[in-house]
Design a protein around this motif. Structure first.
Motif, PDB file in Angstrom:
ATOM      1  N   LYS A   1       0.811  -1.112  -0.046  1.00  0.00           N
ATOM      2  CA  LYS A   1      -0.029  -0.173   0.008  1.00  0.00           C
ATOM      3  C   LYS A   1       1.033   1.262   0.037  1.00  0.00           C
ATOM      4  N   HIS A   2       1.015   1.817  -1.174  1.00  0.00           N
ATOM      5  CA  HIS A   2       1.900   2.915  -1.417  1.00  0.00           C
ATOM      6  C   HIS A   2       1.607   4.180  -0.689  1.00  0.00           C
ATOM      7  N   GLY A   3       2.068   4.629   0.391  1.00  0.00           N
ATOM      8  CA  GLY A   3       1.534   6.057   0.932  1.00  0.00           C
ATOM      9  C   GLY A   3       2.346   7.120   0.235  1.00  0.00           C
ATOM     10  N   ASN A   4       2.089   8.088  -0.377  1.00  0.00           N
ATOM     11  CA  ASN A   4       2.522   9.211  -1.261  1.00  0.00           C
ATOM     12  C   ASN A   4       3.154  10.209  -0.609  1.00  0.00           C
ATOM     13  N   ASP A   5       4.262  10.627  -0.915  1.00  0.00           N
ATOM     14  CA  ASP A   5       4.941  11.760  -0.211  1.00  0.00           C
ATOM     15  C   ASP A   5       4.713  12.938  -1.414  1.00  0.00           C
TER      16      ASP A   5
ATOM     17  N   MET B   1       1.900  14.253  -5.049  1.00  0.00           N
ATOM     18  CA  MET B   1       0.798  13.712  -5.805  1.00  0.00           C
ATOM     19  C   MET B   1       1.453  12.810  -7.098  1.00  0.00           C
ATOM     20  N   GLU B   2       0.776  11.805  -7.467  1.00  0.00           N
ATOM     21  CA  GLU B   2       1.050  11.057  -8.656  1.00  0.00           C
ATOM     22  C   GLU B   2       0.207  10.892  -9.662  1.00  0.00           C
ATOM     23  N   TRP B   3       0.301  11.268 -10.806  1.00  0.00           N
ATOM     24  CA  TRP B   3      -0.813  10.858 -11.762  1.00  0.00           C
ATOM     25  C   TRP B   3      -0.789   9.440 -12.215  1.00  0.00           C
ATOM     26  N   PHE B   4      -2.076   8.840 -12.665  1.00  0.00           N
ATOM     27  CA  PHE B   4      -2.033   7.523 -13.161  1.00  0.00           C
ATOM     28  C   PHE B   4      -2.863   7.597 -14.537  1.00  0.00           C
ATOM     29  N   VAL B   5      -2.374   7.070 -15.488  1.00  0.00           N
ATOM     30  CA  VAL B   5      -3.176   6.891 -16.671  1.00  0.00           C
ATOM     31  C   VAL B   5      -3.259   5.627 -17.205  1.00  0.00           C
TER      32      VAL B   5
ATOM     33  N   ARG C   1      -2.892   6.482   1.235  1.00  0.00           N
ATOM     34  CA  ARG C   1      -2.115   5.218   0.620  1.00  0.00           C
ATOM     35  C   ARG C   1      -2.999   4.527  -0.058  1.00  0.00           C
ATOM     36  N   HIS C   2      -2.526   3.922  -1.210  1.00  0.00           N
ATOM     37  CA  HIS C   2      -3.187   3.260  -2.094  1.00  0.00           C
ATOM     38  C   HIS C   2      -3.021   1.925  -2.651  1.00  0.00           C
ATOM     39  N   GLN C   3      -3.813   1.171  -2.982  1.00  0.00           N
ATOM     40  CA  GLN C   3      -3.316  -0.369  -3.255  1.00  0.00           C
ATOM     41  C   GLN C   3      -4.223  -0.635  -4.516  1.00  0.00           C
TER      42      GLN C   3
HETATM   43 FE    FE Z   1       1.822   5.501  -5.266  1.00  0.00          FE
END
Ligand code: FE
Ligand code: PHB
Length: 334
Positions: free
Chosen positions: A249-253, A255-259, A296-298
């Protein structure tokens, strides 16, 4: 060969399953036929947390191959790492209110080389012959189960594929081809393999470049492992192919874009601090999302899919978020 200057703490092979145990500061790591055990002390209490060895090794593989990545790598809701860029924090229960609120959590900061050496040794020792923690479950065996038998160092020593500017440019990362041992994956046999024609003005041959990104991704032999396929200053395109479950579960430090380039990924989004559910995001081919800096996201991908993760590699960002100088999402909330 020069002696390794980093002393890691590993047990001799003594227990009946043949796996070594490892210690790093106040953390102990052990495994047996099915499980990984992480132990620590909080106050006068000895705590131990159990994970499936498969899930643990899949997460560990990413931590090692990504050099602890950006931000937090939660192996599950209890154990994980935080990137401190030069150093790394290991934590247990720190971002889980059931532990944290009772003072049962623990965290310790290590110099990255020691943490990395320990994790690498552990990954090599706990990975059996025939098991590849980077592969989809459909493409690797159940050899992670059982007593220690053999190893798979070739698989666990793989690193992210990183280009300087773009794969295929002179002196840069190679394109993937049948000839260099990168066949098209079973899930992407319908992906066209043609390459674009590039007609550069004389003198600009080294600066004008294009390649077939779908073809490149169709030949990825690993899952949930972003490669870097274009670099423009701090703008990093990190496309990847995904099947089954993102092992951390990635906890961001940041913002990140997903395409979403093909097929579908379902994302579970949780609060970074507490793990409280915040959103589900269903991304189908063509969908674009931006993940906030405070989550965090998975991801879950039923069929092998292609995802472009677009990262801002600016090293100043974590401190700017910490000081409240940047909004954590595009709605502008601090
Ligand atoms: Fe991430
Ligand atoms: C992410 O944490 O954003 C991430 C990591 C690995 C992937 C995809 C997304 O393969």
């Amino acid at each position: 060969m020069a002696a390794n200057p980093i002393e890691i703490s590993a047990s001799p092979v003594s227990n009946e399953t043949g796996y070594r145990s490892f210690e790093l500061g106040g953390f102990s790591f052990a495994r047996d036929e099915y499980f990984a055990y992480i132990s620590w002390t909080a106050g006068d209490q000895q705590l131990s947390h159990t994970m499936s060895a498969d899930a643990f090794l899949r997460a560990l593989m990413r931590a090692v191959a990504w050099g602890f990545f950006y931000g937090w790598l939660n192996f599950d809701s209890v154990f994980g790492t935080q990137q401190l860029y030069g150093r790394v924090k290991f934590f247990a229960g720190r971002y889980n209110p059931s532990y944290r609120d009772q003072g049962l959590d623990y965290e310790e900061i290590f110099d990255t080389p020691l943490a990395m050496e320990t994790f690498k040794s552990l990954l090599r020792d706990w990975t059996n012959e025939g098991y590849d923690p980077f592969a989809s479950p459909d493409e690797t065996g159940t050899e992670w189960i059982g007593k220690k038998h053999g190893d798979n160092n070739e698989a666990v020593d793989r690193e992210r594929e990183v280009c300087r500017r773009m794969p295929g440019l002179p002196g840069d990362a190679p394109l993937r081809t049948d000839e260099n041992g990168r066949p098209v994956n079973r899930a992407f046999l319908d992906v066209p393999q043609g390459q674009p024609e590039v007609h550069a003005e004389p003198g600009f041959e080294d600066e004008v470049h294009a390649h077939n990104l779908f073809g490149y991704l169709s030949r990825s032999d690993v899952t949930w492992n972003p490669s870097v396929s274009s670099v423009v200053k701090q703008s990093l395109f990190c496309p990847t192919t995904e099947e089954y479950i993102l092992p951390v579960k990635h906890g961001n430090d940041r913002m990140e874009w997903f395409v979403q380039l093909s097929d579908q990924i379902d994302w579970e989004i949780e609060d970074k601090e507490t793990g409280k559910p915040r959103a589900k995001v269903i991304m189908k081919a063509g969908d674009v999302a931006i993940m906030p800096a405070d989550i965090r996201h998975q991801g879950f991908s039923k069929k092998r899919s292609m995802l472009l993760v677009w990262e801002n590699g600016n090293p100043e960002l974590p401190a700017m978020y910490e000081r409240g100088e940047l909004p954590v999402n595009l709605s502008g909330e601090f």
